[in-house]
Motif scaffolding. Structure first.
Motif, mmCIF file in Angstrom:
data_model
loop_
_atom_site.group_PDB
_atom_site.id
_atom_site.type_symbol
_atom_site.label_atom_id
_atom_site.label_comp_id
_atom_site.label_asym_id
_atom_site.label_seq_id
_atom_site.Cartn_x
_atom_site.Cartn_y
_atom_site.Cartn_z
ATOM 1 N N ILE A 82 0.839 -1.204 0.000
ATOM 2 C CA ILE A 82 0.000 0.000 0.000
ATOM 3 C C ILE A 82 0.867 1.245 0.000
ATOM 4 N N ARG A 83 0.583 2.147 -0.930
ATOM 5 C CA ARG A 83 1.300 3.422 -0.932
ATOM 6 C C ARG A 83 0.436 4.461 -0.213
ATOM 7 N N VAL A 84 1.085 5.329 0.567
ATOM 8 C CA VAL A 84 0.381 6.365 1.312
ATOM 9 C C VAL A 84 0.975 7.719 0.928
ATOM 10 N N GLU A 85 0.096 8.691 0.662
ATOM 11 C CA GLU A 85 0.586 10.022 0.284
ATOM 12 C C GLU A 85 -0.047 11.089 1.158
ATOM 13 N N ALA A 86 0.784 11.925 1.762
ATOM 14 C CA ALA A 86 0.316 13.096 2.496
ATOM 15 C C ALA A 86 1.437 14.136 2.463
ATOM 16 N N ALA A 87 1.960 14.375 1.237
ATOM 17 C CA ALA A 87 3.066 15.319 1.029
ATOM 18 C C ALA A 87 4.204 15.002 1.994
ATOM 19 N N GLY A 88 4.673 15.984 2.743
ATOM 20 C CA GLY A 88 5.821 15.785 3.636
ATOM 21 C C GLY A 88 5.513 14.857 4.793
ATOM 22 N N ALA A 89 4.251 14.574 5.024
ATOM 23 C CA ALA A 89 3.871 13.666 6.098
ATOM 24 C C ALA A 89 3.591 12.257 5.572
ATOM 25 N N SER A 90 3.926 11.989 4.307
ATOM 26 C CA SER A 90 3.612 10.682 3.703
ATOM 27 C C SER A 90 4.143 9.528 4.548
ATOM 28 N N GLY A 91 5.416 9.602 4.935
ATOM 29 C CA GLY A 91 6.030 8.528 5.712
ATOM 30 C C GLY A 91 5.356 8.378 7.067
ATOM 31 N N ALA A 92 5.052 9.523 7.684
ATOM 32 C CA ALA A 92 4.441 9.498 9.017
ATOM 33 C C ALA A 92 3.033 8.930 8.965
ATOM 34 N N VAL A 93 2.278 9.268 7.921
ATOM 35 C CA VAL A 93 0.926 8.731 7.796
ATOM 36 C C VAL A 93 0.992 7.234 7.466
ATOM 37 N N ALA A 94 1.987 6.844 6.655
ATOM 38 C CA ALA A 94 2.163 5.409 6.358
ATOM 39 C C ALA A 94 2.453 4.648 7.653
ATOM 40 N N PHE A 95 3.270 5.276 8.501
ATOM 41 C CA PHE A 95 3.596 4.647 9.792
ATOM 42 C C PHE A 95 2.328 4.464 10.619
ATOM 43 N N ARG A 96 1.493 5.487 10.621
ATOM 44 C CA ARG A 96 0.239 5.403 11.386
ATOM 45 C C ARG A 96 -0.679 4.315 10.823
ATOM 46 N N GLU A 97 -0.771 4.232 9.507
ATOM 47 C CA GLU A 97 -1.612 3.208 8.886
ATOM 48 C C GLU A 97 -1.088 1.813 9.210
ATOM 49 N N ALA A 98 0.239 1.661 9.155
ATOM 50 C CA ALA A 98 0.847 0.362 9.466
ATOM 51 C C ALA A 98 0.576 0.001 10.923
ATOM 52 N N PHE A 99 0.723 1.007 11.786
ATOM 53 C CA PHE A 99 0.429 0.816 13.216
ATOM 54 C C PHE A 99 -1.004 0.316 13.406
ATOM 55 N N LEU A 100 -1.953 1.006 12.748
ATOM 56 C CA LEU A 100 -3.373 0.647 12.898
ATOM 57 C C LEU A 100 -3.645 -0.767 12.401
ATOM 58 N N SER A 101 -2.934 -1.157 11.340
ATOM 59 C CA SER A 101 -3.194 -2.488 10.772
ATOM 60 C C SER A 101 -2.786 -3.592 11.741
ATOM 61 N N ILE A 102 -1.806 -3.290 12.597
ATOM 62 C CA ILE A 102 -1.398 -4.284 13.609
ATOM 63 C C ILE A 102 -2.256 -4.142 14.864
ATOM 64 N N ALA A 103 -2.445 -2.893 15.301
ATOM 65 C CA ALA A 103 -3.237 -2.655 16.518
ATOM 66 C C ALA A 103 -4.637 -3.240 16.372
ATOM 67 N N SER A 104 -5.137 -3.213 15.154
ATOM 68 C CA SER A 104 -6.496 -3.719 14.909
ATOM 69 C C SER A 104 -6.561 -5.239 14.934
#
Lengths: 390, 350, 132
Positions: A82-104
């Motif tokens: 999965i690619r995640v885009e949020a300009a300069g926060a792209s990596g940080a949002v990807a980290f959050r999405e990855a976190f949620l996928s495990i936390a869930s």
């Protein structure tokens, strides 16, 4: 929600990597992180990639599949990528999405990377692409540049709070001092206030040395559920809190251009989730795409009272060895800013600090670390709080 | 004629260059050149100004002085020899920018320096015939002289717009006369960046013959003489020609002075007579009579016999900038800046 | 910018056409379909409105490093402007030297060329502001 831990980190050298392609750096960081975690390919459940603009920088979209392919996971385990885009926060949002996928409970082990290859197109084009994070229809078309919007924030901050030109310069001086200690940093040269004040004008009052560079680079993290983590390592860094916030895409629509409200809300959410306060943070990586950006960040994150960020920088309270070391990696300014990689690179640095692996730039007894990334001029902000567990 | 001028507005860019600055670069005595042309400075558009922006600003200034609904405007005609597009009208942009679109007709005119007055004639015709309620006629140019050509001392930028209608007319049109021949005194071939001209041939057989004939026939037609006019506005390619022509026609310097802008702003081509007439309207009183004669190379002249009405007393001319204010608002630039602003530097991709 | 993308926003860029929320009365620019304060109550009530074009400078900068299409105007002033209706926008300030610009300065909209799509492409026009 399940507890989630970082069990592996990997990062490439940042800079103008003329001999390395997008896939080269993406794979290098990934292999380093997988080796660091001690996992094998078959352990990985999913891949997340933070990337701002591969389509514009290298004319390649679909980069999550591309990285999954070249790390050898596409043809065998066919994991979701999965690619995640949020300009300069792209990596940080990807980290959050990855976190949620495990936390869930959806996944147990996830690799989350960030990568950007910015130097294959010329400087002018690269600056234009980086500027695509601002409102193209109502800012860019009227002649606004990314730097010019930061310059307007800087002027407003100076006029409202008395922040000085020299205080802005000190942000860059401290980041370069830190970056000189980081072997992966793009610029490893110490500078002084004069270096900043003598550099070319970009958008008054900001100069070349107030702005982060164009960079190539990649960083990768392996995340695991706490249960899975314990099977692979005892060097566990726990994700204590994550907060994300948004705001208007155009700077002119913000409530107050001397504050990034998205950061304020992201920080509140992260602190609440972690059950800590700003003063509990031992080390932080904050988003210094410009010097004013860092001054606003250390205020909005609650390290210093609003309006006193400039003075705190002048007093070097954010320098290594002092009250709250910020951007020990060198920050965006000195470590470099491959846009999509930045959010992940910040967490890599925090993990190194919490593991006690930051060598010459180690913050003594660092227990709690914070990473903060921004997309555009503040339309997105993410704050992640991590804790080292012995 | 019941159709007349209901309002007017103008626009002159603020940058100026002096003849000595131009002469310096080409090894010529710029001061003497300026004296010979009767020009002390000329206007230069900023890189973000062109005929479309000038036309829009002029039209907006005209509407600021008139209390009408732009949707009642039935026609917009813009005359220029330097429309930004060879194909795609200036007038459509004006129509959108003054919120007159889409229920109207629009077109661009070209007739060297008299395209603006040609536009005015046509709008008057449409209003007079009741085909439309209001119409706007614009004359504007950002004319170019080739680097080193004598034209560089005079070719400048500016324009004016006239709102024509039948209600609350401030300047009535007593009569119109046009004089047209095939006289190739000045031209620009398709695709060429700079115009060519016949040198001294542009004088007697072209400018003087057309302007003076049109003026004389206009006066004959109306049964009046030079003494019956308060002001005369003649096309002004330089500061000398209009003075000489006016004198030969029997006008005094006082009658010429108000409408003669070229000495300060240069030759604004299609904008010249419209701007000169605007300067006159800026100061005129009910009962004033004005003779305006344009000239367009190629060649032709349009003459207008105009009477200022009592409605001028109610006209709010201060709702938009006066010509004198725009003439005085000047910033002088050097030749290097001038050639950059005018796009005369050959650059990558050109 | 591509021609169709510019063309469809002409009313905003030429004439400062924004929106006014029929529920709370607040103004917005550019036009919006939903009022950020009234949410659902505003849907279908966001009326087109022409803004007056006068306002004051909130913050500004002088741009020295510009995108190539804008570099002929270098160094140019960019500003955030608050219009008298309370809405803010970003625009260039023209017809004055950068040294004359101040926070709080009164400015008024004017019509200028913004950029062009190369020598052969369309020309983009829209608002810039100048001292009032």
């Amino acid at each position: 929600m399940r507890d989630v831990a970082v069990i592996g980190i990997g990062i490439t050298k940042f800079g103008e990597l003329w001999e390395r392609s997008f896939r080269d750096i993406g794979i290098e960081a990934g292999i380093k992180a997988i080796n660091d975690a001690g996992i094998s390919g078959s352990d990985i459940d999913a891949l997340y990639i933070g990337n701002m603009s591969a389509g514009a920088f290298i004319r390649q979209e679909h980069v999550a599949a591309l990285i999954a392919d070249y790390v050898g996971l596409a043809q065998t385990s066919h994991i979701p990528a999965i690619r995640v885009e949020a300009a300069g926060a792209s990596g940080a949002v990807a980290f959050r999405e990855a976190f949620l996928s495990i936390a869930s409970g959806m996944h147990d082990i996830v690799v989350v990377g960030g990568a950007e290859k910015m130097t294959d197109i010329g400087d002018e084009m690269a600056n234009a692409v980086q500027g695509m994070a601002i409102d193209q229809e109502w800012e860019t078309v009227f002649g606004a540049t990314y730097a010019s919007l930061h310059a307007m924030m800087a002027r407003a901050h100076m006029e409202k709070y008395g922040t000085t030109r020299e205080q802005l310069a000190m942000v860059s001086v401290i980041n370069h001092r830190h970056g000189a200690l980081n072997p992966d940093a793009q610029f490893r040269r110490e500078i002084n206030v004069d270096t900043v004040l003598r550099s070319g004008m970009v958008a008054e009052p900001l100069r070349v040395f107030d702005m982060c560079p164009l960079s190539d680079g990649a960083a990768t993290i392996v995340l695991a559920s706490m249960d899975a983590a314990k099977k692979f390592t005892d060097r566990i860094v726990k994700v204590r809190g994550i907060g994300q916030g948004s705001d208007t895409i155009a700077l002119h629509d913000r409530r107050d251009i001397t504050t990034i409200d998205a950061t304020v809300y992201a920080a509140k959410r992260a602190y609440d989730m972690a059950g800590i306060k700003a003063k509990d943070v031992d080390v932080a990586e904050v988003y210094d795409s410009s010097t004013i950006s860092e001054i606003m960040a250390i205020e909005d994150l609650g390290f210093f009272e609003k309006g006193t960020g400039g003075k705190a920088v002048e007093e070097e309270r954010i320098a290594l060895g002092n009250e709250i070391p910020v951007n020990t990696s060198g920050g965006l300014k000195s470590r470099g800013h491959p846009v999509g990689a930045t959010g992940i690179a910040q967490i890599v640095e925090i993990v190194k600090q919490l593991r006690g692996e930051a060598d010459g730039r180690q913050v003594k007894d660092a227990k709690i670390g914070l990473a903060h990334a921004i997309g555009g001029t503040g339309g997105t902000a993410v704050v992640s709080i991590l804790e080292g567990c012995e | 004629m019941r159709a007349g001028i209901v309002s007017y507005g103008a626009y002159i860019p603020r940058y100026r260059i002096k003849p000595e600055e131009i002469g310096k670069v080409w090894g010529e005595d710029g001061v003497a050149r300026g004296k010979g042309l009767g020009i002390i400075s000329k206007s230069v558009p900023s890189p973000d100004e062109d005929v479309i922006t000038i036309a829009v600003e002029a039209a907006r200034n005209a509407l600021k002085r008139a209390d009408i609904d732009p949707q009642d405007i039935g026609a917009i005609y813009s005359g220029s020899e330097s429309h930004p597009y060879a194909v795609k009208p200036t007038s459509t942009v004006v129509a959108e920018a003054i919120m007159a679109a889409p229920d109207l007709t629009a077109a661009d005119y070209e007739f060297a320096c008299k395209a603006g007055t040609a536009a005015l004639q046509n709008v008057l015709g449409l209003v007079e015939s009741d085909m439309i309620k209001y119409g706007i006629a614009i004359g504007a140019d950002t004319s170019q002289g080739a680097p080193g050509d004598p034209l560089e001392y005079s070719a400048s930028a500016g324009g004016a717009a006239f709102l024509v209608g039948k209600e609350k007319v401030i300047a009535r049109i007593n009569g119109i006369y046009s004089y047209t021949t095939d006289t190739p005194d000045f031209w620009r071939r398709e695709g060429q960046p700079y115009p060519s001209h016949g040198g001294r041939f542009t004088g007697e057989p072209a400018y003087f013959r057309h302007v003076m004939t049109a003026a004389r026939k206009m006066m004959e037609k109306m049964g009046v003489g030079p003494e019956d006019y308060t002001h005369v506005v003649l096309h002004q390619p330089n500061g000398k020609f209009p003075r000489r022509a006016a004198k030969k026609l029997g006008f005094t310097d006082e009658q010429v002075e108000t409408g003669l802008l070229t000495p300060r702003i240069g030759n604004t081509y299609s904008g010249a007579v419209p701007l000169g007439l605007s300067a006159v309207l800026d100061i005129s009183k009910p009962g004033d009579r004005i003779l305006a004669v344009s000239f367009g190379s190629g060649a032709g002249s349009d003459a207008f016999d105009i009477a200022v009405t009592d409605e001028m007393e109610n006209f709010n001319r201060n709702a938009a900038p006066l010509i004198s204010e725009m003439v005085e608002n000047e910033v002088f630039i050097d030749y290097a800046t001038y050639v950059k602003y005018r796009g005369k530097i050959r650059r990558k991709g050109d | 910018m591509n021609m169709p993308r510019f063309w469809r926003e002409i009313q905003g860029r030429y004439n400062l056409i924004g929106s006014r929320c029929g529920n709370c009365g607040d103004y917005f620019f550019p036009k919006r379909d939903i009022c950020p304060k009234c949410h659902r109550k505003s849907i279908g009530k966001m009326d087109a409105v022409k803004l007056g074009g006068s306002g004051k400078i909130v913050s500004y900068t002088v741009v020295h490093d510009a995108h190539p299409e804008y570099s002929d105007m270098k160094p140019y002033v960019m500003a955030i402007i608050e219009l008298d209706e309370g809405v803010r926008l970003t625009s260039q300030i023209v017809d004055c030297s950068p040294e004359e610009v101040r926070t709080g300065m009164r400015v008024r909209a004017t019509f200028r060329k913004l950029a062009e799509d190369g020598k052969e492409g369309v020309i983009f026009y829209g608002y810039k502001f100048r001292p009032e």
